[in-house]
Design an enzyme around this catalytic site. Sequence first.
Site, PDB file in Angstrom:
ATOM      1  N   ASP A 197      24.397 -36.558 -13.681  1.00  0.00           N
ATOM      2  CA  ASP A 197      24.864 -36.499 -12.300  1.00  0.00           C
ATOM      3  C   ASP A 197      26.375 -36.679 -12.205  1.00  0.00           C
ATOM      4  O   ASP A 197      26.930 -37.691 -12.638  1.00  0.00           O
ATOM      5  CB  ASP A 197      24.174 -37.576 -11.460  1.00  0.00           C
ATOM      6  CG  ASP A 197      22.672 -37.350 -11.357  1.00  0.00           C
ATOM      7  OD1 ASP A 197      22.225 -36.241 -11.678  1.00  0.00           O
ATOM      8  OD2 ASP A 197      21.966 -38.293 -10.952  1.00  0.00           O
ATOM      9  N   ASP A 206      26.067 -37.852 -19.717  1.00  0.00           N
ATOM     10  CA  ASP A 206      25.461 -38.216 -18.438  1.00  0.00           C
ATOM     11  C   ASP A 206      25.279 -36.921 -17.648  1.00  0.00           C
ATOM     12  O   ASP A 206      25.981 -35.927 -17.874  1.00  0.00           O
ATOM     13  CB  ASP A 206      26.390 -39.183 -17.695  1.00  0.00           C
ATOM     14  CG  ASP A 206      25.981 -39.393 -16.254  1.00  0.00           C
ATOM     15  OD1 ASP A 206      24.835 -39.801 -16.007  1.00  0.00           O
ATOM     16  OD2 ASP A 206      26.817 -39.119 -15.368  1.00  0.00           O
TER      17      ASP A 206
END
Length: 315
Positions: A70, A68
Amino acid sequence: MAALGWLTPRRRSATARSVLAGEAAAEAARKSSLQLEQEREEAAATEPAAAEPEFPVVGDVRAAAFFDLDNTVMQGAALFHFGRGLYKRKFFQRRELARFAWQQAWFRLAGVEDPEHMQDARDSALSIVKGHRVSELMSIGEEIYDEYMADRIWPGTRSLAQAHLDAGQKVWLVTAAPVETATIIARRLGLTGALGTVAESIDGVYTGKLVGEPLHGPAKAEAVRALAAAEGLDLGRCAAYSDSHNDIPMLSLVGHPYAINPDAKLRKHAKDRDWRLRDYRTGRKAAKVGIPAAAGLGALAGGTAAAVALHRRRH
């Protein structure tokens, strides 16, 4: 960028739109990775080969890692940083910048995603880029990375990604951020490529619409599943890393899930299932032994970087 926008889906199960978004992201990621691989091969031809470090999965070509973006690889949200760069280039007005700034501040303080903020950011981004050429936004994205994103990469997470690369595995970003932004970040970090939200474009011009839906929650899992099938990967031998409980569908797909800088819900879920944890925000040690030692050094570096950034903001 071929995709600007993202939103937390209201439904938790994979829908037809989730599958469409996942398949579109996988197709775009494979195309971009071919170019990145060619660039790396050209660069490697001019550099001496480095000795391969020890790693438990060296040579396992059916394993890969999915990260991922962010708050896992980068502090804050990529789309908000991109919005700041577009404002500097007069793509929109001060009022919209203030909204982006507030959403980014909330995200960094709370450490979790707000559905209304994401809806607003998605709609704003799509309206801002509508009518612009993809090539123009890609060029601007390179500049924005240097201006606002490069010094926000968590060193610890980057060390984890590098460990997979050093072992001969492919490493992909998986994010609700636009696929073009994600691809730029992947290139700069030396990763294989990126899965991201795909925005519709006709003849190289953005239409202001998405292909499917934002790559978020179940859509991420669909994208990883589609890419794994296309690449011949064994998901049971793959690893995935995220900070958010929204990515539990993706984390649950792989044999080696990791919670990085986890929100409260993911932390509890990870502990209940004996998943590995690492928090670079405070330098806390992993809750389970087994993460590469290089990540420990990254945690200290990450904490230092955060302190420097806070000092700069206060002055």
